[in-house]
Write a protein that holds these residues in place. Structure first.
Motif, PDB file in Angstrom:
ATOM      1  N   VAL A  44       0.831  -1.203   0.000  1.00 29.10           N
ATOM      2  CA  VAL A  44       0.000   0.000   0.000  1.00 29.10           C
ATOM      3  C   VAL A  44       0.871   1.260   0.000  1.00 29.10           C
ATOM      4  N   GLU A  45       1.870   1.307   0.879  1.00 30.08           N
ATOM      5  CA  GLU A  45       2.703   2.516   0.981  1.00 30.08           C
ATOM      6  C   GLU A  45       3.529   2.748  -0.287  1.00 30.08           C
ATOM      7  N   SER A  46       4.148   1.703  -0.817  1.00 31.86           N
ATOM      8  CA  SER A  46       4.955   1.884  -2.028  1.00 31.86           C
ATOM      9  C   SER A  46       4.072   2.258  -3.214  1.00 31.86           C
ATOM     10  N   SER A  47       2.863   1.724  -3.244  1.00 36.01           N
ATOM     11  CA  SER A  47       1.964   2.016  -4.355  1.00 36.01           C
ATOM     12  C   SER A  47       1.359   3.411  -4.261  1.00 36.01           C
ATOM     13  N   LYS A  48       1.123   3.890  -3.044  1.00 34.19           N
ATOM     14  CA  LYS A  48       0.684   5.289  -2.898  1.00 34.19           C
ATOM     15  C   LYS A  48       1.776   6.217  -3.404  1.00 34.19           C
ATOM     16  N   LEU A  49       3.008   5.877  -3.090  1.00 37.41           N
ATOM     17  CA  LEU A  49       4.143   6.655  -3.574  1.00 37.41           C
ATOM     18  C   LEU A  49       4.210   6.609  -5.104  1.00 37.41           C
ATOM     19  N   ALA A  50       4.014   5.426  -5.662  1.00 41.20           N
ATOM     20  CA  ALA A  50       4.069   5.262  -7.123  1.00 41.20           C
ATOM     21  C   ALA A  50       2.927   6.000  -7.814  1.00 41.20           C
ATOM     22  N   LYS A  51       1.779   6.016  -7.195  1.00 45.25           N
ATOM     23  CA  LYS A  51       0.631   6.723  -7.780  1.00 45.25           C
ATOM     24  C   LYS A  51       0.972   8.197  -7.989  1.00 45.25           C
ATOM     25  N   GLU A  52       1.781   8.748  -7.077  1.00 45.39           N
ATOM     26  CA  GLU A  52       2.178  10.154  -7.170  1.00 45.39           C
ATOM     27  C   GLU A  52       3.460  10.369  -7.987  1.00 45.39           C
ATOM     28  N   SER A  53       4.411   9.433  -7.905  1.00 44.59           N
ATOM     29  CA  SER A  53       5.747   9.673  -8.452  1.00 44.59           C
ATOM     30  C   SER A  53       6.086   8.948  -9.747  1.00 44.59           C
ATOM     31  N   ALA A  54       5.327   7.927 -10.099  1.00 46.73           N
ATOM     32  CA  ALA A  54       5.646   7.171 -11.313  1.00 46.73           C
ATOM     33  C   ALA A  54       5.475   8.060 -12.541  1.00 46.73           C
ATOM     34  N   THR A  55       6.285   7.793 -13.550  1.00 47.13           N
ATOM     35  CA  THR A  55       6.189   8.572 -14.780  1.00 47.13           C
ATOM     36  C   THR A  55       5.369   7.857 -15.846  1.00 47.13           C
ATOM     37  N   SER A  56       5.290   6.538 -15.794  1.00 47.20           N
ATOM     38  CA  SER A  56       4.541   5.809 -16.823  1.00 47.20           C
ATOM     39  C   SER A  56       3.099   5.564 -16.376  1.00 47.20           C
ATOM     40  N   PRO A  57       2.167   5.693 -17.311  1.00 41.62           N
ATOM     41  CA  PRO A  57       0.764   5.399 -16.991  1.00 41.62           C
ATOM     42  C   PRO A  57       0.574   3.950 -16.514  1.00 41.62           C
ATOM     43  N   GLU A  58       1.350   3.025 -17.063  1.00 37.02           N
ATOM     44  CA  GLU A  58       1.247   1.618 -16.675  1.00 37.02           C
ATOM     45  C   GLU A  58       1.603   1.431 -15.195  1.00 37.02           C
ATOM     46  N   ALA A  59       2.680   2.065 -14.738  1.00 38.37           N
ATOM     47  CA  ALA A  59       3.079   1.954 -13.329  1.00 38.37           C
ATOM     48  C   ALA A  59       2.024   2.587 -12.424  1.00 38.37           C
ATOM     49  N   LYS A  60       1.463   3.723 -12.834  1.00 41.30           N
ATOM     50  CA  LYS A  60       0.428   4.382 -12.038  1.00 41.30           C
ATOM     51  C   LYS A  60      -0.829   3.504 -11.950  1.00 41.30           C
ATOM     52  N   LYS A  61      -1.198   2.902 -13.066  1.00 39.77           N
ATOM     53  CA  LYS A  61      -2.385   2.034 -13.093  1.00 39.77           C
ATOM     54  C   LYS A  61      -2.163   0.807 -12.193  1.00 39.77           C
ATOM     55  N   PHE A  62      -0.978   0.227 -12.277  1.00 38.39           N
ATOM     56  CA  PHE A  62      -0.646  -0.923 -11.437  1.00 38.39           C
ATOM     57  C   PHE A  62      -0.690  -0.515  -9.965  1.00 38.39           C
ATOM     58  N   ALA A  63      -0.167   0.654  -9.653  1.00 33.61           N
ATOM     59  CA  ALA A  63      -0.161   1.148  -8.276  1.00 33.61           C
ATOM     60  C   ALA A  63      -1.584   1.288  -7.739  1.00 33.61           C
ATOM     61  N   GLU A  64      -2.483   1.807  -8.552  1.00 36.86           N
ATOM     62  CA  GLU A  64      -3.878   1.953  -8.126  1.00 36.86           C
ATOM     63  C   GLU A  64      -4.485   0.596  -7.793  1.00 36.86           C
ATOM     64  N   ARG A  65      -4.191  -0.404  -8.619  1.00 38.54           N
ATOM     65  CA  ARG A  65      -4.719  -1.749  -8.358  1.00 38.54           C
ATOM     66  C   ARG A  65      -4.115  -2.322  -7.073  1.00 38.54           C
ATOM     67  N   MET A  66      -2.815  -2.087  -6.874  1.00 38.46           N
ATOM     68  CA  MET A  66      -2.163  -2.606  -5.669  1.00 38.46           C
ATOM     69  C   MET A  66      -2.781  -1.987  -4.412  1.00 38.46           C
ATOM     70  N   ILE A  67      -3.058  -0.705  -4.466  1.00 44.83           N
ATOM     71  CA  ILE A  67      -3.657  -0.036  -3.311  1.00 44.83           C
ATOM     72  C   ILE A  67      -5.021  -0.663  -3.014  1.00 44.83           C
ATOM     73  N   LYS A 104      11.755   5.035  -2.654  1.00 48.32           N
ATOM     74  CA  LYS A 104      11.590   6.484  -2.448  1.00 48.32           C
ATOM     75  C   LYS A 104      12.775   7.272  -2.986  1.00 48.32           C
ATOM     76  N   ALA A 105      13.968   6.705  -2.916  1.00 51.66           N
ATOM     77  CA  ALA A 105      15.180   7.415  -3.319  1.00 51.66           C
ATOM     78  C   ALA A 105      15.297   7.572  -4.834  1.00 51.66           C
ATOM     79  N   ALA A 106      14.595   6.760  -5.589  1.00 45.69           N
ATOM     80  CA  ALA A 106      14.689   6.811  -7.054  1.00 45.69           C
ATOM     81  C   ALA A 106      13.819   7.948  -7.596  1.00 45.69           C
ATOM     82  N   LYS A 107      14.236   8.481  -8.735  1.00 51.07           N
ATOM     83  CA  LYS A 107      13.522   9.601  -9.353  1.00 51.07           C
ATOM     84  C   LYS A 107      13.295   9.330 -10.838  1.00 51.07           C
TER      85      LYS A 107
END
Length: 165
Positions: A44-67, A104-107
């Motif tokens: 949940v925590e890593s995916s909330k971070l990804a929802k905000e910080s990911a650059t690809s739509p695929e990663a953001k979509k995956f993050a939403e499902r993980m949450i 978190k450290a990756a950009k």
């Protein structure tokens, strides 16, 4: 790039220390609850971070499902653990926290790679944990939770592996 190398080192250590093979000692109900809760919190925590910080739509979509999926599973775990008379940790393990800190450290694009690599590691661990729990836990409610949740985690694992390249 240095962050990616550090993440790779953490992933190797993390995956090697947590997998439950068929020849591993049986997992207790309390160990299952502790490890499953930590993994769920990490997801949940890593995916909330990804929802905000990911650059690809695929990663953001995956993050939403993980949450959505892991918040649901976390609630179900809490209910099953309570019925079994077991406490559910409210903080993730040191290993999961370290993995989260590495993500978190990756950009930028490195963030997406770090997030998806962490998802592969976390889901590899979860599949091993839940597989072991389907055979090893004693409480019927916890066993039912593990059996019900394992196919969803396997699906997440496959998706993470497919998109982590």
């Amino acid at each position: 790039m240095k962050t990616m190398r550090r993440l790779a080192a953490v992933l190797v250590l993390f995956a090697g220390g947590t997998a439950l093979g068929d020849d591993a000692k049986p997992i207790t109900d309390a160990e299952f609850v502790t490890k499953a809760a930590s993994g769920g919190l990490f997801e949940v925590e890593s995916s909330k971070l990804a929802k905000e910080s990911a650059t690809s739509p695929e990663a953001k979509k995956f993050a939403e499902r993980m949450i959505a999926d892991h918040e649901k599973a976390n609630k179900e775990l809490m209910g099953a653990a309570k019925k079994a008379g077991l406490e559910v940790p409210t903080k993730m393990s040191a290993e999961h926290q370290k993995l989260l800190d590495q993500v978190k450290a990756a950009k930028g694009a490195d963030f997406d790679k770090a997030y998806m690599a962490a998802q592969v590691t976390a889901h590899d661990e979860a599949v091993a944990l839940f597989s072991g729990a389907t055979k090893g836990v004693k409480d019927p409610g916890l066993k039912a939770f593990a059996v019900k949740t394992l196919p969803v985690i396997k699906e997440h694992q496959e998706h993470a592996k497919k998109h982590s390249k």
